[in-house]
Design a protein around this motif. Structure first.
Motif, mmCIF file in Angstrom:
data_model
loop_
_atom_site.group_PDB
_atom_site.id
_atom_site.type_symbol
_atom_site.label_atom_id
_atom_site.label_comp_id
_atom_site.label_asym_id
_atom_site.label_seq_id
_atom_site.Cartn_x
_atom_site.Cartn_y
_atom_site.Cartn_z
ATOM 1 N N GLN A 11 -14.162 -65.331 35.473
ATOM 2 C CA GLN A 11 -12.888 -65.000 35.238
ATOM 3 C C GLN A 11 -12.985 -65.213 33.710
ATOM 4 O O GLN A 11 -14.294 -66.387 33.418
ATOM 5 C CB GLN A 11 -11.688 -65.965 35.373
ATOM 6 C CG GLN A 11 -11.645 -65.405 36.483
ATOM 7 C CD GLN A 11 -9.904 -66.156 37.540
ATOM 8 O OE1 GLN A 11 -9.330 -66.207 36.202
ATOM 9 N NE2 GLN A 11 -9.897 -66.473 38.388
ATOM 10 N N THR A 12 -12.806 -65.061 32.787
ATOM 11 C CA THR A 12 -12.857 -65.584 30.998
ATOM 12 C C THR A 12 -12.035 -66.309 31.221
ATOM 13 O O THR A 12 -9.975 -66.864 31.157
ATOM 14 C CB THR A 12 -12.193 -64.067 30.063
ATOM 15 O OG1 THR A 12 -13.005 -63.293 30.263
ATOM 16 C CG2 THR A 12 -12.392 -65.193 28.656
ATOM 17 N N ILE A 13 -12.025 -67.880 30.862
ATOM 18 C CA ILE A 13 -11.253 -68.986 30.599
ATOM 19 C C ILE A 13 -11.366 -69.432 29.029
ATOM 20 O O ILE A 13 -12.430 -69.701 28.429
ATOM 21 C CB ILE A 13 -11.843 -70.344 31.862
ATOM 22 C CG1 ILE A 13 -11.632 -69.373 33.362
ATOM 23 C CG2 ILE A 13 -11.273 -71.566 31.456
ATOM 24 C CD1 ILE A 13 -10.560 -69.052 34.098
ATOM 25 N N ASP A 14 -10.262 -69.917 28.775
ATOM 26 C CA ASP A 14 -10.546 -71.075 27.765
ATOM 27 C C ASP A 14 -10.602 -72.355 28.322
ATOM 28 O O ASP A 14 -9.614 -73.654 28.343
ATOM 29 C CB ASP A 14 -8.440 -70.965 26.827
ATOM 30 C CG ASP A 14 -8.944 -71.578 25.617
ATOM 31 O OD1 ASP A 14 -10.270 -72.031 25.353
ATOM 32 O OD2 ASP A 14 -8.108 -71.514 25.065
ATOM 33 N N TRP A 15 -11.504 -72.595 28.011
ATOM 34 C CA TRP A 15 -12.528 -73.714 28.882
ATOM 35 C C TRP A 15 -11.840 -74.728 27.827
ATOM 36 O O TRP A 15 -11.506 -76.119 28.206
ATOM 37 C CB TRP A 15 -14.097 -73.782 28.321
ATOM 38 C CG TRP A 15 -14.473 -72.789 29.603
ATOM 39 C CD1 TRP A 15 -15.086 -71.709 28.797
ATOM 40 C CD2 TRP A 15 -14.502 -72.876 30.411
ATOM 41 N NE1 TRP A 15 -16.007 -71.524 29.823
ATOM 42 C CE2 TRP A 15 -15.144 -71.882 31.736
ATOM 43 C CE3 TRP A 15 -13.943 -73.581 31.384
ATOM 44 C CZ2 TRP A 15 -15.130 -71.893 32.787
ATOM 45 C CZ3 TRP A 15 -14.108 -73.943 33.155
ATOM 46 C CH2 TRP A 15 -14.671 -73.189 33.246
ATOM 47 N N ALA A 16 -11.340 -74.398 26.428
ATOM 48 C CA ALA A 16 -11.341 -76.006 25.636
ATOM 49 C C ALA A 16 -10.110 -76.454 25.500
ATOM 50 O O ALA A 16 -9.509 -77.363 25.976
ATOM 51 C CB ALA A 16 -10.669 -74.967 24.171
ATOM 52 N N ASN A 17 -8.822 -75.723 27.249
ATOM 53 C CA ASN A 17 -7.779 -76.214 27.602
ATOM 54 C C ASN A 17 -7.911 -76.538 29.424
ATOM 55 O O ASN A 17 -6.913 -76.935 29.496
ATOM 56 C CB ASN A 17 -6.614 -74.816 27.672
ATOM 57 C CG ASN A 17 -5.966 -74.408 26.299
ATOM 58 O OD1 ASN A 17 -6.046 -75.301 25.175
ATOM 59 N ND2 ASN A 17 -6.322 -72.711 26.016
ATOM 60 N N GLU A 18 -8.857 -76.757 29.232
ATOM 61 C CA GLU A 18 -9.463 -77.426 30.719
ATOM 62 C C GLU A 18 -10.283 -78.336 30.735
ATOM 63 O O GLU A 18 -10.748 -78.706 31.730
ATOM 64 C CB GLU A 18 -9.865 -75.916 31.901
ATOM 65 C CG GLU A 18 -9.553 -74.913 31.206
ATOM 66 C CD GLU A 18 -8.520 -74.874 32.620
ATOM 67 O OE1 GLU A 18 -7.922 -76.007 33.355
ATOM 68 O OE2 GLU A 18 -7.281 -74.213 31.997
ATOM 69 N N ALA A 19 -9.838 -79.870 29.707
ATOM 70 C CA ALA A 19 -10.621 -80.908 29.767
ATOM 71 C C ALA A 19 -10.882 -81.665 31.418
ATOM 72 O O ALA A 19 -11.796 -82.031 31.369
ATOM 73 C CB ALA A 19 -10.206 -81.365 28.777
ATOM 74 N N MET A 20 -9.613 -81.585 31.841
ATOM 75 C CA MET A 20 -9.201 -82.162 33.034
ATOM 76 C C MET A 20 -10.576 -81.351 34.540
ATOM 77 O O MET A 20 -10.954 -82.164 34.877
ATOM 78 C CB MET A 20 -8.208 -81.960 33.203
ATOM 79 C CG MET A 20 -7.674 -83.602 34.368
ATOM 80 S SD MET A 20 -8.007 -84.230 34.966
ATOM 81 C CE MET A 20 -6.522 -85.460 33.289
ATOM 82 N N THR A 21 -9.931 -80.366 34.207
ATOM 83 C CA THR A 21 -11.047 -79.678 34.983
ATOM 84 C C THR A 21 -12.847 -79.707 34.855
ATOM 85 O O THR A 21 -12.868 -80.276 35.954
ATOM 86 C CB THR A 21 -10.367 -78.013 35.137
ATOM 87 O OG1 THR A 21 -9.119 -77.686 35.231
ATOM 88 C CG2 THR A 21 -11.453 -77.455 36.082
ATOM 89 N N LEU A 22 -12.779 -79.766 33.510
ATOM 90 C CA LEU A 22 -14.588 -79.957 33.680
ATOM 91 C C LEU A 22 -14.945 -81.372 33.886
ATOM 92 O O LEU A 22 -16.111 -81.410 34.399
ATOM 93 C CB LEU A 22 -14.224 -79.737 31.995
ATOM 94 C CG LEU A 22 -14.083 -77.931 31.781
ATOM 95 C CD1 LEU A 22 -14.883 -77.813 29.955
ATOM 96 C CD2 LEU A 22 -15.057 -77.035 32.599
ATOM 97 N N LYS A 23 -13.988 -81.639 33.265
ATOM 98 C CA LYS A 23 -13.992 -83.483 33.864
ATOM 99 C C LYS A 23 -14.445 -83.878 36.243
ATOM 100 O O LYS A 23 -14.680 -84.201 36.732
ATOM 101 C CB LYS A 23 -12.850 -84.765 33.477
ATOM 102 C CG LYS A 23 -13.493 -85.617 33.686
ATOM 103 C CD LYS A 23 -12.302 -87.203 33.382
ATOM 104 C CE LYS A 23 -11.989 -88.435 33.864
ATOM 105 N NZ LYS A 23 -11.263 -89.807 33.295
ATOM 106 N N GLU A 24 -12.941 -83.369 36.343
ATOM 107 C CA GLU A 24 -13.358 -83.045 37.788
ATOM 108 C C GLU A 24 -14.300 -82.275 38.117
ATOM 109 O O GLU A 24 -15.570 -82.713 39.065
ATOM 110 C CB GLU A 24 -12.429 -82.378 38.414
ATOM 111 C CG GLU A 24 -10.838 -83.304 38.261
ATOM 112 C CD GLU A 24 -9.441 -82.266 38.931
ATOM 113 O OE1 GLU A 24 -9.925 -80.923 39.231
ATOM 114 O OE2 GLU A 24 -8.944 -82.714 37.936
ATOM 115 N N GLU A 25 -15.287 -81.328 37.669
ATOM 116 C CA GLU A 25 -16.300 -80.869 37.653
ATOM 117 C C GLU A 25 -17.679 -81.263 37.872
ATOM 118 O O GLU A 25 -18.166 -81.516 38.793
ATOM 119 C CB GLU A 25 -16.676 -79.404 37.083
ATOM 120 C CG GLU A 25 -17.518 -78.806 37.799
ATOM 121 C CD GLU A 25 -17.719 -77.959 38.448
ATOM 122 O OE1 GLU A 25 -18.754 -76.896 38.882
ATOM 123 O OE2 GLU A 25 -16.384 -77.518 39.925
ATOM 124 N N ALA A 26 -17.771 -82.104 36.490
ATOM 125 C CA ALA A 26 -17.975 -83.634 36.044
ATOM 126 C C ALA A 26 -18.903 -84.703 37.298
ATOM 127 O O ALA A 26 -19.512 -84.499 38.122
ATOM 128 C CB ALA A 26 -18.493 -83.809 35.343
#
Length: 97
Positions: A11-26
């Motif tokens: 999916q096309t995601i606006d990663w700028a709005n997903e800081a918490m999800t990216l932290k969880e991924e890391a």
């Protein structure tokens, strides 16, 4: 067995709005590294994740990767390839008898 996993966005995601999800991924990736199943991880120039896993087979690798938050959300998946030892040197080496 070494498994090469290359990320593909679903999916096309606006990663700028997903800081918490990216932290969880890391954090999930870090935990995976601690198990010694994830040996290396990189980003390509296009920001695709490339992982090198040490697993029994592709099924185990798929199961491990299915636990990542971005996979759970259905935003990404991975193309998996088994890596096998290079046997090309045998073309010029003498065989012992």
């Amino acid at each position: 067995m070494r498994i090469l996993a290359i990320e593909k966005e679903l999916q096309t995601i606006d990663w700028a709005n997903e800081a918490m999800t990216l932290k969880e991924e890391a954090q999930a990736v870090y935990r995976l590294m601690l198990t010694d199943k994830l040996r290396e991880i990189y980003f390509t120039e296009n920001k695709q994740a490339v992982l090198l896993l040490e697993c029994e087979n592709k099924d185990e690798a798929k199961q491990l990767l299915s636990q990542l938050p971005l996979v759970i959300k259905g935003w990404i998946d991975f193309d998996l390839t088994e890596l096998r030892p290079y046997t090309g040197f045998s073309r010029f080496m003498e065989k012992e008898e």
